[in-house]
Scaffold this active site. Structure first.
Site, PDB file in Angstrom:
ATOM      1  N   GLU A   1       3.961 -11.203  16.766  1.00 27.95           N
ATOM      2  CA  GLU A   1       2.771 -12.297  16.613  1.00 27.95           C
ATOM      3  C   GLU A   1       2.270 -12.889  17.872  1.00 27.95           C
ATOM      4  OE1 GLU A   1       0.568 -12.063  14.389  1.00 27.95           O
ATOM      5  OE2 GLU A   1       1.287 -12.055  12.327  1.00 27.95           O
TER       6      GLU A   1
ATOM      7  N   LYS B   1       3.426 -21.343  18.986  1.00 28.34           N
ATOM      8  CA  LYS B   1       5.092 -21.571  19.242  1.00 28.34           C
ATOM      9  C   LYS B   1       5.579 -20.078  19.488  1.00 28.34           C
ATOM     10  CE  LYS B   1       6.215 -19.951  15.143  1.00 28.34           C
ATOM     11  NZ  LYS B   1       7.041 -18.865  14.806  1.00 28.34           N
TER      12      LYS B   1
ATOM     13  N   GLY C   1       6.071 -23.577   9.284  1.00 25.18           N
ATOM     14  CA  GLY C   1       7.366 -24.473   9.522  1.00 25.18           C
ATOM     15  C   GLY C   1       8.539 -23.569   9.773  1.00 25.18           C
TER      16      GLY C   1
ATOM     17  N   ARG D   1       0.759  -1.188   0.032  1.00 24.17           N
ATOM     18  CA  ARG D   1      -0.080  -0.061   0.035  1.00 24.17           C
ATOM     19  C   ARG D   1       0.956   1.309   0.000  1.00 24.17           C
ATOM     20  NH1 ARG D   1      -3.879  -0.583   3.162  1.00 24.17           N
ATOM     21  NH2 ARG D   1      -3.614  -2.689   3.998  1.00 24.17           N
TER      22      ARG D   1
ATOM     23  N   ASP E   1       9.181 -25.780  14.182  1.00 26.32           N
ATOM     24  CA  ASP E   1       9.119 -24.312  14.270  1.00 26.32           C
ATOM     25  C   ASP E   1       9.310 -23.649  15.669  1.00 26.32           C
ATOM     26  OD1 ASP E   1       8.361 -21.841  13.175  1.00 26.32           O
ATOM     27  OD2 ASP E   1       6.439 -21.981  12.759  1.00 26.32           O
TER      28      ASP E   1
END
Length: 341
Positions: free
Chosen positions: A279, A189, A134, A32, A242
């Site tokens: 995250e 994770k 992964g 954007r 992961d």
């Protein structure tokens, strides 16, 4: 030459665009930000996210979402997890039913607790969907270091199409029909990686991290099975694989955030310093609430939640984990379905 597109120009989306280009595809990427598009198109480098990595001429950056989506066999959604719904709405007017959506974010939607495949299906119900997950740091994939990931979909034929598109001598792709387990392994994770960073920030050693990772995968699997995942998925690349890479590498922004908090910085100060999406912070909040709703015991997640959202000192959170009631490891494993009786 077939065309692919990547919606998003962060580090992971850029690394996957490089992989697709290496495999002979023309790749259009969407951002954007016109300044970013101009910079990458002219300098052939994404200096903010992948400094030093050269973008081949087969990759073009554009702010025109419709042109990026048009005629692309695969549409890769490479945006943060909390933007997946809004971006899915944005591409809805342009996407065709025969285009495959590949989501590469790892998270759970705040407020709903939905997995990202559920979010996309609510907005784009007619498109086939695959998640890629992964142990895969963009910094290494973009430099063609050997990496293995998983393409997950209940429709294995579609997963195999994605496997074929991305796989090359430095990027090995497996398929897995257990999309629930693959998505949850990738999302949860990040919580444990935040905790691993906190332990590093506190100055604790390898023993502590090994314990955290081992007990972490146990509670990830516990919640995953309760949500419909297959337990063996958590022993694979999107589970323990992961978890290992995210808890041990300085490429991991979740671990880096944890280190800063373990050193005494506030959540706000930590996010200001990391300067990228972490995250695991939202994932901790969502998993905490989901585990309470399902009555699933997740002590590590609870402890990390207390640090992030309740102002508990990381040392006190570790003390809480170490002084809980005594348990028998094998009885716990059997009771929660990690082995068959």
């Amino acid at each position: 030459m077939d065309k692919m597109c990547v919606v998003g120009t962060g580090s992971w989306g850029s690394a996957l665009a490089l992989a697709l280009c290496k495999n002979g595809y023309k790749v259009d990427m969407w951002t954007r930000n016109q300044n970013q598009a101009d910079e990458i198109n002219s300098t052939r480098e994404n200096s903010k996210f992948l400094p030093g990595v050269v973008f081949p001429d087969g990759i073009k950056i554009s702010t025109d979402l419709e042109s990026v989506i048009k005629d692309s066999k695969i549409v890769v959604l490479a945006v943060p997890s909390q933007a997946v719904r809004s971006v899915s709405k944005q591409i809805k007017p342009f996407i065709k039913k025969d285009q495959i959506i590949v989501d590469v974010a790892k998270g759970l939607e705040k407020g709903t607790g939905l997995r990202l495949s559920q979010v996309v299906k609510e907005e784009l119900p007619d498109n086939e969907y695959v998640t890629l997950s992964g142990p895969s740091h963009a910094e290494e994939v973009s430099r063609y270091m050997p990496t293995t990931i998983v393409a997950a979909s209940p429709n294995l034929k579609v997963a195999e199409i994605v496997q074929e598109a991305f796989m090359n001598p430095t990027l090995r792709v497996y398929t897995n029909p257990d999309i629930i387990g693959v998505e949850l392994g990738g999302a949860l994770k990040n919580i444990i990686a935040c905790g691993a960073g906190m332990c590093d920030g506190l100055g604790y050693g390898d023993n502590t991290k090994a314990a955290l990772m081992t007990r972490g995968i146990t509670e990830i699997g516990r919640l995953g099975v309760a949500m419909g995942a297959h337990v063996t998925t958590f022993t694979g690349l999107s589970g323990i694989g992961d978890l290992i890479v995210t808890c041990t590498s300085m490429h991991s922004r979740n671990r880096r955030a944890g280190i800063l908090m373990g050193q005494g910085k506030s959540l706000e100060e930590t996010l200001d310093e990391v300067q990228m999406v972490v995250e695991g912070i939202v994932a901790t909040e969502v998993a905490y609430k989901v585990s309470k709703d399902l009555n699933i015991d997740m002590p590590i997640t609870n402890a990390i939640y207390s640090v992030l959202y309740q102002g508990v000192d990381p040392k006190e959170a570790v003390k809480f984990l170490m002084t809980r009631n005594k348990k028998n490891e094998m009885e716990e494993v059997v009771n929660h379905g990690f082995v068959h009786n």
